[in-house]
Design an enzyme around this catalytic site. Structure first.
Site, short mmCIF file in Angstrom:
data_model
loop_
_atom_site.label_atom_id
_atom_site.label_comp_id
_atom_site.label_asym_id
_atom_site.label_seq_id
_atom_site.Cartn_x
_atom_site.Cartn_y
_atom_site.Cartn_z
N GLN A 77 0.85 -1.20 0.00
CA GLN A 77 0.00 0.00 0.00
C GLN A 77 0.88 1.25 0.00
O GLN A 77 1.85 1.33 0.75
CB GLN A 77 -0.87 -0.02 1.25
CG GLN A 77 -2.21 0.59 1.07
CD GLN A 77 -3.08 0.40 2.31
OE1 GLN A 77 -2.80 0.95 3.36
NE2 GLN A 77 -4.12 -0.39 2.18
N LYS A 121 19.24 -5.46 -17.30
CA LYS A 121 19.63 -4.77 -18.54
C LYS A 121 20.05 -5.77 -19.63
O LYS A 121 19.75 -5.57 -20.80
CB LYS A 121 20.77 -3.79 -18.27
CG LYS A 121 20.33 -2.60 -17.40
CD LYS A 121 21.45 -1.59 -17.24
CE LYS A 121 21.04 -0.49 -16.28
NZ LYS A 121 22.03 0.59 -16.19
N ASP A 160 22.54 4.92 -21.11
CA ASP A 160 23.65 5.14 -20.15
C ASP A 160 24.91 5.58 -20.91
O ASP A 160 25.55 6.55 -20.54
CB ASP A 160 23.97 3.85 -19.39
CG ASP A 160 22.95 3.55 -18.30
OD1 ASP A 160 22.30 4.49 -17.82
OD2 ASP A 160 22.81 2.36 -17.94
N ASN A 214 40.92 -1.80 -12.16
CA ASN A 214 39.86 -2.40 -11.34
C ASN A 214 40.45 -3.20 -10.18
O ASN A 214 41.55 -3.76 -10.27
CB ASN A 214 38.98 -3.32 -12.19
CG ASN A 214 37.67 -3.65 -11.48
OD1 ASN A 214 37.03 -2.76 -10.93
ND2 ASN A 214 37.28 -4.91 -11.45
P1 NAP Z 1 28.77 -2.96 -10.62
O1 NAP Z 1 28.51 -3.61 -11.92
O2 NAP Z 1 28.41 -3.65 -9.37
O3 NAP Z 1 30.34 -2.61 -10.55
C1 NAP Z 1 30.91 -2.07 -9.39
C2 NAP Z 1 32.37 -1.69 -9.66
O4 NAP Z 1 32.85 -1.02 -8.50
C3 NAP Z 1 33.27 -2.90 -9.88
O5 NAP Z 1 34.27 -2.55 -10.78
C4 NAP Z 1 33.85 -3.13 -8.48
O6 NAP Z 1 35.09 -3.75 -8.49
C5 NAP Z 1 34.00 -1.70 -8.01
N1 NAP Z 1 34.03 -1.60 -6.55
C6 NAP Z 1 33.02 -1.81 -5.70
N2 NAP Z 1 33.41 -1.59 -4.44
C7 NAP Z 1 34.73 -1.26 -4.50
C8 NAP Z 1 35.70 -0.92 -3.53
N3 NAP Z 1 35.40 -0.88 -2.23
N4 NAP Z 1 36.93 -0.61 -3.94
C9 NAP Z 1 37.25 -0.62 -5.25
N5 NAP Z 1 36.37 -0.95 -6.23
C10 NAP Z 1 35.12 -1.26 -5.86
O7 NAP Z 1 28.07 -1.53 -10.53
P2 NAP Z 1 27.73 -0.53 -11.74
O8 NAP Z 1 26.34 -0.73 -12.17
O9 NAP Z 1 28.82 -0.59 -12.73
O10 NAP Z 1 27.75 0.87 -10.97
C11 NAP Z 1 28.98 1.45 -10.56
C12 NAP Z 1 28.78 2.89 -10.19
O11 NAP Z 1 28.30 3.62 -11.32
C13 NAP Z 1 27.75 3.13 -9.09
O12 NAP Z 1 28.25 4.03 -8.15
C14 NAP Z 1 26.57 3.74 -9.78
O13 NAP Z 1 25.92 4.70 -8.96
C15 NAP Z 1 27.23 4.45 -10.95
N6 NAP Z 1 26.27 4.60 -12.04
C16 NAP Z 1 25.86 5.85 -12.34
C17 NAP Z 1 24.96 6.06 -13.35
C18 NAP Z 1 24.52 7.47 -13.65
O14 NAP Z 1 23.57 7.65 -14.40
N7 NAP Z 1 25.20 8.46 -13.12
C19 NAP Z 1 24.46 4.98 -14.09
C20 NAP Z 1 24.91 3.69 -13.78
C21 NAP Z 1 25.82 3.51 -12.74
P3 NAP Z 1 35.22 -5.36 -8.48
O15 NAP Z 1 35.09 -5.79 -9.91
O16 NAP Z 1 36.57 -5.59 -7.91
O17 NAP Z 1 34.11 -5.88 -7.60
#
Ligand code: NAP
Length: 514
Positions: free
Chosen positions: A213, A301, A340, A391
């Site tokens: 709700q 996606k 994107d 990465n």
């Molecule tokens: P994802 O597929 O989960 O990828 C996350 C990435 O962040 C991976 O490369 C991961 O590394 C790395 N990572 C996570 N925690 C980390 C840490 N503590 N130290 C170092 N690297 C770390 O996520 P995604 O969809 O690509 O999104 C990533 C970011 O892009 C998010 O912050 C999201 O808000 C942003 N984003 C923004 C938009 C926009 O319109 N502005 C659109 C989409 C996404 P590993 O491979 O080592 O795990």
């Protein structure tokens, strides 16, 4: 062709019914006044939620109410809290009817001879799943001589919300049909489009009487309840989770500002290609639903591209292997886009004062190798930039780099950074860990352009330090806003009301901080 929002409201209105869940009758009575002030059409008094449901409370509760009152005393066997004597429960409802309740809600499993006299909402609830023999159940309820028929069932996907909408569309008498839970939420918002007798809302967030709700404020301010009518086009965001998506606020505000008769709803589809496929098949089987377009977010996606088909997306989206936007044609055709990559590329290029082609030969470092990085690396490589991917999990960087002709480095090798453009595509710095940054501050002096795709918070630690170091900064909010603007344009063929969408995005982001 999109029609403009109707100025006059329809002759047959769907009642916005506020469920009152207070533990005592005095508070419930005050809740009635609050519901009237907030523009409800009716209230439902849930007597089973009172600490002591007693007939002696009813005269004060029902005397000259500010709104028509539905009285319900749901037994435990139908998901309510009343566990007392059935004869007492039915006597309570009979007394409510005698004292002027507009309707009493009586469960279908009460034998006809025992149903109290009064204007009856005959209801059936299933808290496990959509009933198998729904049509037969409805036929039974419809022929039972009640004033209103109500069926509410637990949803396992938004296709169950469509099933509820179909019931409303085909109803022969005043009907309420609801798919309960977050995945069925659209059935509550679209009740008005399909001419339901009513739909239920909570007086405030946290006071819900049933799963899924929405509050009356959300119904009115977020979904523009009064503007929904039979011709309203439907759009939505498919993902899991979607409850905190900012897209409904942004797109609903945009439709209203542009005078477009459309509503945008959250559509939670559980992870898994099968779940996505099942939902989309249900949509295609229901051309009457008015669903014209979808935003697609994590984790669907890739599933969206697989279902829409490689032949119905552009080359770069195909290479990325993921789309976030679908347009549904009235003839059942599907087209997909990845806004994107386009949004990120344009945000970057506009800030740098160059065209997309102007990226050719420029050195770019992308931090991260997840979904966002993949879209951006593909676009940068497509336009000829020299990309190095850093990465944390090096193997992921290597794999992505190999696919798009980029170089790969571990994230802890950033000391060797030599790039004109750095783009953070990791989630480092994202709310709530806002004090983190993926790039040591001292390295910023080497980098002319810093783009942080993280948009919550809008000003990340990385961007703040980059600004102080004199870098040209590109904010994740710019990318987020642009992908929404592009979606609006692809769906409506109209220019998006940019400033309205920007304002709503920034408002939502500042609310999510508190
Ligand atoms: P994802 O597929 O989960 O990828 C996350 C990435 O962040 C991976 O490369 C991961 O590394 C790395 N990572 C996570 N925690 C980390 C840490 N503590 N130290 C170092 N690297 C770390 O996520 P995604 O969809 O690509 O999104 C990533 C970011 O892009 C998010 O912050 C999201 O808000 C942003 N984003 C923004 C938009 C926009 O319109 N502005 C659109 C989409 C996404 P590993 O491979 O080592 O795990």
């Amino acid at each position: 062709m999109l029609s403009c929002r109707p100025v006059a409201t329809r002759a047959i209105e769907t009642a916005l019914i506020v469920s009152l869940t207070h533990p005592d009758a005095r508070a419930m009575r005050a809740g009635m006044a609050a519901a009237a002030r907030q523009g409800a059409d009716m209230v439902e008094c849930r007597l089973d939620l009172l600490e002591r449901p007693d007939p002696a409370l009813l005269p004060a509760l029902l005397k000259d109410p500010p709104l028509p009152v539905i009285v319900t005393c749901r037994p435990a066997r139908q998901g309510g809290r009343f566990s007392g004597d059935e004869a007492r429960r039915l006597a309570l409802l009979a007394e409510a009817a005698r004292l002027g309740a507009a309707y009493i809600d009586v469960e279908e499993d009460v034998p006809p001879a025992r149903r109290p006299p009064g204007r009856l909402i005959l209801s059936h609830h299933d808290f496990a799943s959509r009933p198998r023999e729904l049509d037969r159940l409805l036929a039974r309820l419809t022929s039972a001589g009640a004033d209103v028929v109500k069926v509410a069932f637990a949803a396992s996907g938004p296709e169950d919300a469509l099933a509820a909408c179909r019931i409303l569309r085909e109803a022969k008498k005043p009907t309420i049909a609801l798919a309960m839970g977050e995945t069925g939420l659209a059935s509550r918002i679209l009740a008005r489009k399909f001419g339901a007798f009513g739909t239920y809302a909570a007086l405030a967030s946290g006071a819900e009487a049933a799963p899924g709700q929405l509050s009356i404020t959300e119904m009115k301010r977020l979904y523009h309840w009064e503007a929904i009518g039979p011709e309203t086009a439907v759009y939505g965001v498919v993902g899991c989770p979607v409850a905190h998506s900012m897209s409904p606020a942004i797109h609903n505000a945009a439709f209203a500002a542009a005078g477009i008769d459309a509503v945008y709803v959250p559509l939670r589809v559980e992870p898994g290609a099968d779940n996505f496929r099942r939902f989309l098949e249900a949509v295609l089987d229901a051309p009457w639903s008015g669903l014209r377009g979808l935003s697609v977010t994590i984790p669907h996606k890739e599933n969206a591209l697989a279902r829409v088909g490689a032949g119905n997306v552009d080359e770069l989206s195909r290479r990325i292997g993921a789309i976030n936007t679908i347009r549904l044609g009235s003839d059942g055709t599907l087209r997909g886009w990845n806004t994107d990559y386009a949004a990120a590329t344009d945000a970057l290029c506009e800030a740098m004062g160059i065209s997309r082609e102007g990226l050719a030969g420029r050195k770019a470092a992308v931090l991260g190798a997840g979904g966002a990085a993949r879209a951006i690396v593909a676009a940068l490589a497509h336009y000829g930039a020299e990309v190095t991917i850093y990465n944390r999990t090096f193997a992921r960087a290597e794999k992505l780099a190999a696919e798009f002709g980029a170089a790969a480095r571990p994230l802890d090798a950033l000391e060797d950074l030599a790039a004109e453009i750095v783009i953070n595509c990791t989630s480092v710095g994202m709310h709530p860990r806002v004090e983190e940054s993926p790039l040591p501050e001292r390295l910023l002096r080497r980098v002319p352009v810093v783009f942080d795709t993280v948009y919550n918070p809008p000003q990340t630690r990385l961007l703040r330090q980059a600004g102080e170091a004199g870098c040209l900064c590109v904010a994740g909010t710019e990318m987020f806003l642009r992908q929404a603007l592009m979606q609006f344009g692809l769906w409506t063929s109209r220019p998006a009301p940019r400033e309205v969408m920007r304002r709503v995005l920034m408002e939502r982001l500042s609310e999510s901080k508190s």
